[in-house]
Design a protein around this motif. Structure first.
Motif, PDB file in Angstrom:
ATOM      1  N   VAL A   3      -1.740   6.891   4.746  1.00 39.53           N
ATOM      2  CA  VAL A   3      -2.475   5.752   5.333  1.00 39.53           C
ATOM      3  C   VAL A   3      -3.227   6.248   6.564  1.00 39.53           C
ATOM      4  CG1 VAL A   3      -2.267   3.478   6.407  1.00 39.53           C
ATOM      5  CG2 VAL A   3      -0.813   4.084   4.451  1.00 39.53           C
ATOM      6  N   VAL A  52      -6.126  -6.209   1.392  1.00 38.83           N
ATOM      7  CA  VAL A  52      -4.803  -6.824   1.228  1.00 38.83           C
ATOM      8  C   VAL A  52      -4.916  -8.321   1.517  1.00 38.83           C
ATOM      9  CG1 VAL A  52      -2.425  -6.837   2.080  1.00 38.83           C
ATOM     10  CG2 VAL A  52      -3.680  -4.669   1.916  1.00 38.83           C
ATOM     11  N   TYR A  68      -5.087   0.966   9.173  1.00 40.30           N
ATOM     12  CA  TYR A  68      -4.553  -0.291   8.653  1.00 40.30           C
ATOM     13  C   TYR A  68      -4.705  -1.333   9.743  1.00 40.30           C
ATOM     14  CZ  TYR A  68      -1.170  -3.576   6.540  1.00 40.30           C
ATOM     15  OH  TYR A  68      -0.562  -4.668   5.985  1.00 40.30           O
ATOM     16  N   VAL A  81      -8.471  -0.382   0.634  1.00 36.70           N
ATOM     17  CA  VAL A  81      -7.671  -1.386  -0.065  1.00 36.70           C
ATOM     18  C   VAL A  81      -7.706  -2.690   0.726  1.00 36.70           C
ATOM     19  CG1 VAL A  81      -5.391  -1.952  -0.973  1.00 36.70           C
ATOM     20  CG2 VAL A  81      -6.138   0.448  -0.923  1.00 36.70           C
ATOM     21  N   VAL A 120       0.830  -1.200   0.000  1.00 38.90           N
ATOM     22  CA  VAL A 120       0.000   0.000   0.000  1.00 38.90           C
ATOM     23  C   VAL A 120       0.870   1.259   0.000  1.00 38.90           C
ATOM     24  CG1 VAL A 120      -1.692   1.317   1.325  1.00 38.90           C
ATOM     25  CG2 VAL A 120      -1.904  -1.175   1.154  1.00 38.90           C
TER      26      VAL A 120
END
Lengths: 144, 135
Positions: free
Chosen positions: B74, B114, B77, B112, B64
């Protein structure tokens, strides 16, 4: 059996942890992160940052030792030797930068026992003296 | 940068050796012996030494940060640690394949998803990063 009376409590804030440039570089190297914003002060400043930008998971360097100290405290009665890390979330209110003086407060959010495991949620509120910086939430699991 | 739901990020392959685990232990301050001692890992019920979950999470997160170019973009996360990454005491270590895809874009923030796969199986669950996209 871990002491349920800790649930809902906040431990005393610990700090300041000063975020060192070399610690950021050391941590970046350890996760293979080559972003120049974490390594090169000129690049970080040219991008508008006051100092080096820590990688997103950097907060573990100062939150996990505090969590470990709490979990090894006999008062809480937690089996650290059989602990695994179940889940980790990090929310940033602003990025962590070199030179930050950070204070961390551990909140014991929940403790449940299911299927032979104790599940503990610890939330760390990370802030400078002036503003909130990050909220990290760890789910830790040990055998009941 | 043109980003929409379904945009795939350039994939990443991680190689984690025992030396990487020792380095991460020192850098992170997590000296739990299950990450460096086979003997203690086995006492804890594991087949052998496993990678720190936070090492896998942090190294996988490069998919990322490399893509967006600035780690300060970011906003959040995290992941579940669903399976351990066993790291043998050899030169090759463990290979973790990381892929990521944009699952949502709204108000300039991309979500996103992952995926990190070791030995054919996912090791991170619900791994999601929220990233502020460049203008």
């Amino acid at each position: 059996m871990p002491d349920e009376s800790f649930v809902g409590r906040a431990l005393p804030a610990v700090g300041p942890f000063q975020v060192g440039r070399e610690k950021i570089r050391e941590f970046a190297a350890a996760i293979g992160d080559t972003s120049p914003l974490s390594l090169d002060l000129d690049v970080a400043r040219a991008a508008g940052h006051r100092d080096l930008v820590a990688p997103p998971t950097f907060s573990t360097t100062f939150t996990m030792p505090l969590i470990e100290a709490f979990l090894k405290d006999p008062a809480f009665d937690w089996d650290y030797t059989r602990m695994v890390h179940g889940d980790q979330r990090i929310v940033f209110h602003r990025p962590i930068l070199g030179g930050d003086d950070l204070f961390t407060t551990i909140h014991v959010d929940s403790l449940t026992t299911r299927a032979g495991s104790h599940m503990l949620t610890l939330r760390c509120e990370v802030a400078t003296a002036e503003e909130p910086v990050a909220t990290t939430t760890s789910l830790l699991v040990t055998q009941a | 940068m043109s980003v929409e739901k379904g945009t795939e990020l350039p994939p990443l392959e991680l190689h984690l050796t025992r030396a990487d685990l020792v380095r991460y232990a020192g850098a992170s301050g997590d000296f739990n012996p299950i990450h460096w001692s086979d003997r203690i890992a086995q006492v804890a019920g594991l087949p052998g030494v496993i990678a720190h979950g936070m090492l896998t999470l942090g190294a996988a997160g490069r998919i990322v940060t490399d893509w967006v170019g600035d780690p300060s973009r970011v906003r959040s996360y995290g992941a579940r640690f669903t399976r351990p990454v066993l790291v043998p005491d050899d030169d090759a270590g463990a290979t973790v394949t990381v892929t990521a895809v944009v699952s949502d874009v709204s108000d300039g923030i991309a979500k996103v998803d992952v995926k990190a796969v070791f030995d054919g199986k996912g090791v991170l669950g619900r791994a999601v990063a929220e990233v502020v996209l460049p203008d």
